[in-house]
Design a protein around this motif. Structure first.
Motif, PDB file in Angstrom:
ATOM      1  N   SER A 127      13.259  22.551  23.838  1.00 57.28           N
ATOM      2  CA  SER A 127      14.435  21.897  24.413  1.00 57.28           C
ATOM      3  C   SER A 127      15.461  21.564  23.336  1.00 57.28           C
ATOM      4  O   SER A 127      16.674  21.767  23.520  1.00 57.28           O
ATOM      5  CB  SER A 127      14.008  20.624  25.146  1.00 57.28           C
ATOM      6  OG  SER A 127      13.048  20.909  26.146  1.00 57.28           O
ATOM      7  N   ILE A 144      11.831  26.688  29.838  1.00 60.34           N
ATOM      8  CA  ILE A 144      11.166  25.527  29.251  1.00 60.34           C
ATOM      9  C   ILE A 144      10.230  24.905  30.292  1.00 60.34           C
ATOM     10  O   ILE A 144      10.507  24.965  31.492  1.00 60.34           O
ATOM     11  CB  ILE A 144      12.203  24.480  28.791  1.00 60.34           C
ATOM     12  CG1 ILE A 144      13.277  25.126  27.912  1.00 60.34           C
ATOM     13  CG2 ILE A 144      11.543  23.330  28.038  1.00 60.34           C
ATOM     14  CD1 ILE A 144      14.435  24.200  27.564  1.00 60.34           C
ATOM     15  N   LEU A 148      15.731  19.746  31.075  1.00 60.08           N
ATOM     16  CA  LEU A 148      16.603  19.106  30.105  1.00 60.08           C
ATOM     17  C   LEU A 148      17.368  17.962  30.763  1.00 60.08           C
ATOM     18  O   LEU A 148      17.903  18.112  31.860  1.00 60.08           O
ATOM     19  CB  LEU A 148      17.616  20.116  29.549  1.00 60.08           C
ATOM     20  CG  LEU A 148      17.070  21.246  28.659  1.00 60.08           C
ATOM     21  CD1 LEU A 148      18.189  22.220  28.338  1.00 60.08           C
ATOM     22  CD2 LEU A 148      16.488  20.672  27.395  1.00 60.08           C
ATOM     23  N   ASN A 154      15.431  23.663  33.898  1.00 52.50           N
ATOM     24  CA  ASN A 154      14.347  24.110  33.022  1.00 52.50           C
ATOM     25  C   ASN A 154      14.517  25.557  32.588  1.00 52.50           C
ATOM     26  O   ASN A 154      13.702  26.070  31.816  1.00 52.50           O
ATOM     27  CB  ASN A 154      13.000  23.937  33.723  1.00 52.50           C
ATOM     28  CG  ASN A 154      12.878  24.785  34.982  1.00 52.50           C
ATOM     29  OD1 ASN A 154      13.870  25.241  35.545  1.00 52.50           O
ATOM     30  ND2 ASN A 154      11.654  24.978  35.454  1.00 52.50           N
ATOM     31  N   VAL A 319      13.963  15.234  27.401  1.00 51.30           N
ATOM     32  CA  VAL A 319      13.440  16.097  28.443  1.00 51.30           C
ATOM     33  C   VAL A 319      12.785  15.210  29.498  1.00 51.30           C
ATOM     34  O   VAL A 319      12.191  14.181  29.178  1.00 51.30           O
ATOM     35  CB  VAL A 319      12.371  17.074  27.884  1.00 51.30           C
ATOM     36  CG1 VAL A 319      11.972  18.110  28.922  1.00 51.30           C
ATOM     37  CG2 VAL A 319      12.867  17.747  26.625  1.00 51.30           C
TER      38      VAL A 319
END
Length: 467
Positions: A127, A144, A148, A154, A319
């Motif tokens: 991130s 991810i 975020l 993501n 995150v």
């Protein structure tokens, strides 16, 4: 970016999961037809449906017929069992079945890729790197395992020609990737339900290091002994290596000179390429500062400028579920965190201790997986002993069946240094937490399961009592 033919009409089983929903986002952005299903509704569905995905709650063979002609491929994760009716139907029809990692590898094709691996810290590091590159206006694609805080997403299809991805070692599927830049934050045995032994777990990271493409680089934390050993072996095999941490000494390494904590984060000072540089990190804990240094090195390897990366790291807002602030009530701050391994729990509680100031640290912890609870009960107890008050919930089994004698009490009875409350009834946990906290305390709900639901419930209970 051209889509591979097999991904033009993709059906994702378990589309609401962190990894699967990210792949769906990117496929939709690239013009694919996407359908999917999950056992229950998810907050990810709203966005995916708005982008054009056809999603069903409940898993049935007929879900494969969302688009005319059926799917060109069915995408699954390791969590999907062979008995799943959609998976069984796909195999009966001869539809290609791809693992999530295979689909992600296909989406990475044609990009300069950075894959972030490690037992702990990979989501945060991925991130941080993504946000730092965005700050440099490089528009990376990314996938991810968490959302975020800046964008709430993501995953994203970018136009910058680079792809940043979290590389999951839990099932060994990260061996599908061929990164230009590979990062290993640390190596500590975990996921032994899949790998079997600590030796096998470590060995899969050695194989990952061999996946670095010719001319690429492996970035490792020199302070972590197994990662440092991995780096030495990779270097002997001809892989270019860059190290970071207090133990890093090479000219191309990022040596940590010191870390200064602040109320809302900290500053890490590093020596890099003959110069000293301060990197501000807006999330607390020295472990997060180390993640930021890893992201800085990876960003440099991708061609971003050091000053722009440092500014991006300073702007990083965190995150979802990584020490995420949920609110304040009755002068009690409530956070939520995904830590579910003893090392992660200890590192986060040390950071929480500083953030709490003069207040007490209260943690509501939910163990994740019976096998992990059994294997690391003593280590969990030592980590949780860093808090002042601990509410220990029962095990969130996820993909595992219950084991006789393996409950949250297995950890609770071993904790020293903190006052412990074992509460097997999940629906009583919020009221118990509200009973225990005092003005000025910092409370964190912690674990990889549904403990994340408790933060808002605790805040509501404190508000109700205050009213």
């Amino acid at each position: 970016m051209e889509l591979p033919d097999e991904l033009r009409r993709a059906h994702l089983i378990g589309i609401g999961g962190a990894g699967m929903s990210g792949i769906a986002r990117i496929l939709l952005a690239r013009g694919a037809e996407v359908s999917g299903s999950d056992a229950k509704d998810s907050r990810a569905f709203l966005t995916l449906r708005a982008q054009g995905a056809r999603i069903e709650v409940g898993q049935r063979a007929e879900n494969l017929d969302a688009f005319e002609g059926g799917p060109s491929a069915v995408i699954v994760s390791t969590a999907i069992k062979d008995t799943n009716p959609e998976l069984a139907a796909a195999r009966e029809r001869g539809v290609p079945v791809l693992h999530r990692a295979q689909a992600l590898a296909a989406l990475m094709a044609g990009h300069r890729t950075a894959c972030i691996a490690g037992t702990h810290g990979k989501t945060s590091t991925t991130s941080m790197l993504t946000v730092a590159l965005q700050h440099c206006r490089l528009d990376p694609s990314f996938a991810i395992g968490g959302d975020l805080n800046e964008s709430g997403a993501n995953a994203h299809h970018g136009e910058g020609g680079m792809f940043v991805a979290e590389a999951d070692e839990s099932d060994g599927s990260f061996l599908t990737y061929t990164p230009s830049v590979a990062v290993v934050t640390n190596v500590e045995p975990d996921h032994l339900d899949h790998h079997g032994t600590a030796e096998a777990y470590v060995a899969v990271f050695a194989e990952f290091a061999k996946r670095v493409e010719p001319g690429g680089v492996l970035i490792v934390c020199a302070d972590d002994a197994p990662a440092a050993e991995l780096a030495a072996r990779a270097e002997a095999d001809g892989v270019r290596v860059r190290r970071y941490g207090r133990s890093a000494t090479g000219e191309q390494d990022a040596r940590v000179l010191g870390y200064t904590p602040h109320e809302d984060g900290g500053t890490v000072r590093i020596a890099l390429a003959g110069e000293e540089l301060d990197v501000r990190v807006a999330v607390p804990g020295e472990h997060m500062a180390l993640n930021a240094v890893a992201a800085l090195l990876a960003g440099l390897e991708l061609g971003a400028p050091a000053d722009g990366l440092a500014e991006g790291l300073a702007a990083f807002g965190g995150v979802r579920r990584r020490f995420e602030f949920k609110g304040r009530a009755a002068d009690v701050r409530v956070y939520d965190d995904y830590a579910h391994h003893p090392t992660e729990v200890a590192a986060q509680l040390r950071a929480v201790r500083h953030a709490a100031g003069l207040g007490r640290v209260v943690v509501v912890f939910q163990p994740h997986l019976y096998s992990r609870t059994r294997t690391f009960a003593n280590e969990f107890a030592a980590a949780l002993g860093l808090a002042d008050e601990v509410i220990l919930l029962d095990v969130y089994g996820a993909r595992e069946e219950p084991e006789p004698g393996v409950t949250g009490e297995l950890i609770a009875e071993r904790i020293t240094g903190a006052t412990v409350h074992y509460e097997p009834a999940f629906d009583r946990a919020a009221a118990l937490a509200a009973d225990l906290v005092k003005p000025g305390d910092l409370l964190v709900t912690m674990g990889a399961g549904d403990v994340t639901q408790l933060g808002p419930e605790i805040l509501a209970e404190l508000d109700r009592r205050g009213a």
